[in-house]
Write a protein that holds these residues in place. Structure first.
Motif, short mmCIF file in Angstrom:
data_model
loop_
_atom_site.label_atom_id
_atom_site.label_comp_id
_atom_site.label_asym_id
_atom_site.label_seq_id
_atom_site.Cartn_x
_atom_site.Cartn_y
_atom_site.Cartn_z
N UNK A 282 -5.38 5.34 -12.04
CA UNK A 282 -6.41 4.82 -11.18
C UNK A 282 -6.23 4.92 -9.65
N UNK A 283 -4.71 4.52 -9.43
CA UNK A 283 -4.22 4.73 -8.17
C UNK A 283 -4.09 6.19 -7.75
N UNK A 284 -4.08 7.25 -8.45
CA UNK A 284 -4.19 8.63 -8.25
C UNK A 284 -5.38 9.06 -7.49
N UNK A 285 -6.40 8.20 -8.03
CA UNK A 285 -7.56 8.50 -7.48
C UNK A 285 -7.97 7.64 -6.12
N UNK A 286 -7.43 6.49 -6.30
CA UNK A 286 -7.70 5.48 -4.97
C UNK A 286 -6.82 6.14 -3.86
N UNK A 287 -5.80 6.68 -4.10
CA UNK A 287 -5.06 6.89 -2.91
C UNK A 287 -5.31 8.24 -2.41
N UNK A 288 -6.28 9.07 -2.90
CA UNK A 288 -6.94 10.07 -2.37
C UNK A 288 -8.21 9.87 -1.75
N UNK A 289 -8.90 8.73 -1.57
CA UNK A 289 -10.03 8.33 -0.83
C UNK A 289 -9.62 8.01 0.48
N UNK A 290 -10.25 8.93 1.37
CA UNK A 290 -10.07 8.55 2.81
C UNK A 290 -11.04 7.61 3.53
N UNK A 291 -12.34 7.37 2.61
CA UNK A 291 -13.20 6.51 3.35
C UNK A 291 -12.59 5.01 3.25
N UNK A 292 -13.35 4.06 3.96
CA UNK A 292 -12.96 2.70 3.65
C UNK A 292 -13.05 2.36 2.47
N UNK A 293 -11.80 1.58 2.08
CA UNK A 293 -11.50 1.27 0.63
C UNK A 293 -10.71 -0.15 0.64
N UNK A 294 -10.90 -0.73 -0.52
CA UNK A 294 -10.15 -2.16 -0.96
C UNK A 294 -9.89 -1.99 -2.35
N UNK A 295 -8.70 -2.52 -2.78
CA UNK A 295 -8.33 -2.69 -4.38
C UNK A 295 -8.15 -4.28 -4.67
N UNK A 296 -8.67 -4.74 -5.66
CA UNK A 296 -8.52 -6.23 -5.98
C UNK A 296 -7.47 -5.75 -7.29
N UNK A 297 -6.41 -6.40 -7.16
CA UNK A 297 -5.23 -6.17 -8.29
C UNK A 297 -5.05 -7.55 -9.25
N UNK A 298 -5.07 -7.32 -10.35
CA UNK A 298 -4.98 -8.52 -11.31
C UNK A 298 -3.65 -8.03 -12.24
N UNK A 299 -2.37 -8.54 -11.78
CA UNK A 299 -0.96 -8.10 -12.18
C UNK A 299 -1.11 -8.54 -13.90
N UNK A 300 -1.74 -9.57 -14.35
CA UNK A 300 -1.39 -9.60 -15.72
C UNK A 300 -2.60 -9.42 -16.74
N UNK A 301 -3.62 -8.81 -16.35
CA UNK A 301 -4.56 -8.17 -17.03
C UNK A 301 -4.65 -6.59 -17.36
N UNK A 302 -5.33 -6.38 -18.49
CA UNK A 302 -5.35 -4.98 -18.87
C UNK A 302 -6.84 -4.57 -18.70
N UNK A 303 -7.28 -3.71 -19.87
CA UNK A 303 -8.66 -3.07 -19.79
C UNK A 303 -9.61 -4.29 -20.48
N UNK A 304 -9.69 -5.21 -19.60
CA UNK A 304 -10.49 -6.21 -20.39
C UNK A 304 -11.35 -6.80 -18.92
N UNK A 305 -12.19 -7.94 -19.21
CA UNK A 305 -12.87 -8.71 -18.07
C UNK A 305 -11.82 -9.17 -17.11
N UNK A 306 -12.05 -8.82 -15.72
CA UNK A 306 -11.12 -9.12 -14.55
C UNK A 306 -11.75 -10.39 -14.12
N UNK A 307 -11.09 -11.64 -14.08
CA UNK A 307 -11.89 -13.00 -13.60
C UNK A 307 -12.26 -12.90 -12.26
N UNK A 308 -13.41 -13.08 -12.10
CA UNK A 308 -13.91 -13.26 -10.63
C UNK A 308 -14.28 -12.04 -10.05
N UNK A 309 -13.96 -10.84 -10.84
CA UNK A 309 -14.15 -9.45 -10.06
C UNK A 309 -15.50 -9.04 -9.78
N UNK A 310 -16.34 -9.25 -11.07
CA UNK A 310 -17.88 -9.27 -10.84
C UNK A 310 -18.52 -10.06 -10.02
#
Length: 321
Positions: A282-310
């Protein structure tokens, strides 16, 4: 904090492993030129699947490359004029989902379209000589054809662009207020659409799929959604005589290589314990974006609902109004 991938400081500078084909830009220029030749045909049929006092709901079918009929749910506010647009994309092998999930955005004034990917769990067709769906196996579909334009995700990426063009053509929508969102495969298609359709203004992607295939395989995570990589190598190249050529060909449909084209303001949601779409991919793609961007990181979560992200996505996309 437990880790399945690189430490966060390394993730923040990681630029991917999968090779980028030398003719990558030409490949996508020709793909868009092919799409330009597709006659913009569509049908819009009122749907009775759900009734809301403030919304009109339609079954939309439009033509994609190769003659495919692509289905999408389309919802608009009653009396909509000059309305913002939201395109939604679903996870691998699934479909557009339930209608009610889109009504919150319609209540805020959006015209919403949610596409069924060709040949997966919905109603879009996948022309190939037989009726019915294939559900998955789409990453490796076309790998053995001499012409890389036969890669199926090339067509699916172009379908996202055709969806955008179709909705933009409606008299009730505003082409200058276009947003896209989705998770997993839907996250990948969100980024592909933003890369290939420059009118996209906001893009929200949750743990995007289809990034940095070689890294996935080297991590021994070519399982679950990516299991077809292992299946292909075990059945078609058991001694890895052509493995590098395989990854280079997959580079045509690697989201990290499309990411530099994105002009939209972009939001990512990433779980650092994701063993389906590993964080580094995911970072491989994110780090190549030059447009304005931000990432919300959930340290203890996997491929599942990310609380509050929606909730964050909803607030983020409101900016396009």
């Amino acid at each position: 904090m437990p880790l399945i991938d690189k430490p966060l400081p390394e993730l923040e500078t990681y630029l991917g492993r999968n090779p980028r084909p030398a003719d990558f830009d030409d490949y996508w220029q020709k793909a868009l030129a092919e799409l330009n030749q597709v006659k913009p045909e569509y049908t819009l049929t009122p749907s009775s699947k759900i009734v809301a006092s403030y919304a009109e709901c339609f079954d939309l079918v439009f033509k994609g490359v190769g003659g495919a009929d692509i289905y999408a749910q389309y919802l608009r506010p009653k009396g909509a004029e000059n309305a913002p647009i939201l395109l939604q994309f679903h996870g691998y092998s699934a479909n557009a989902g339930d209608w009610y999930e889109k009504l919150g955005y319609v209540a805020e004034g959006f015209c919403v379209a949610s596409m069924d990917c060709r040949g997966q769990g919905g109603l879009s067709t996948d022309p190939g000589g037989v009726s019915g769906t294939t559900l998955n196996g789409h990453i490796v579909r076309g790998l053995e054809d001499p012409d890389p334009k036969k890669l199926l995700f090339r067509s699916i990426f172009l379908d996202t662009v055709q969806l955008a063009r179709t909705i933009i053509s409606f008299e009730e929508t505003d082409e200058n207020r276009l947003a896209v969102t989705g998770g997993s495969q839907g996250g990948a298609l969100t980024l592909a659409c933003a890369a290939l359709e420059p009118r996209v203004k906001y893009a929200a992607a949750m743990f995007p799929f289809l990034c940095d295939y070689q890294r996935v395989w080297e991590m021994d995570l070519a399982k679950k959604a990516y299991e077809e990589l292992s299946y292909y190598l075990r059945r078609r190249d058991p001694q890895h005589e052509n493995v590098q050529a395989m990854f280079e060909k997959l580079g045509y449909i690697d989201i990290q290589h499309l990411a530099p084209r994105i002009q939209a303001t972009t939001l990512f949601g990433t779980g650092l314990m994701d063993d389906v779409c590993p964080p580094s991919t995911q970072f491989a793609a994110y780090n190549r974006i030059s447009a304005p961007k931000s990432m919300e990181i959930f340290p203890d979560f996997g491929h599942e609902a990310l609380p509050g992200f929606q909730d964050k996505v909803f607030n983020f996309l409101m900016q396009v109004r």
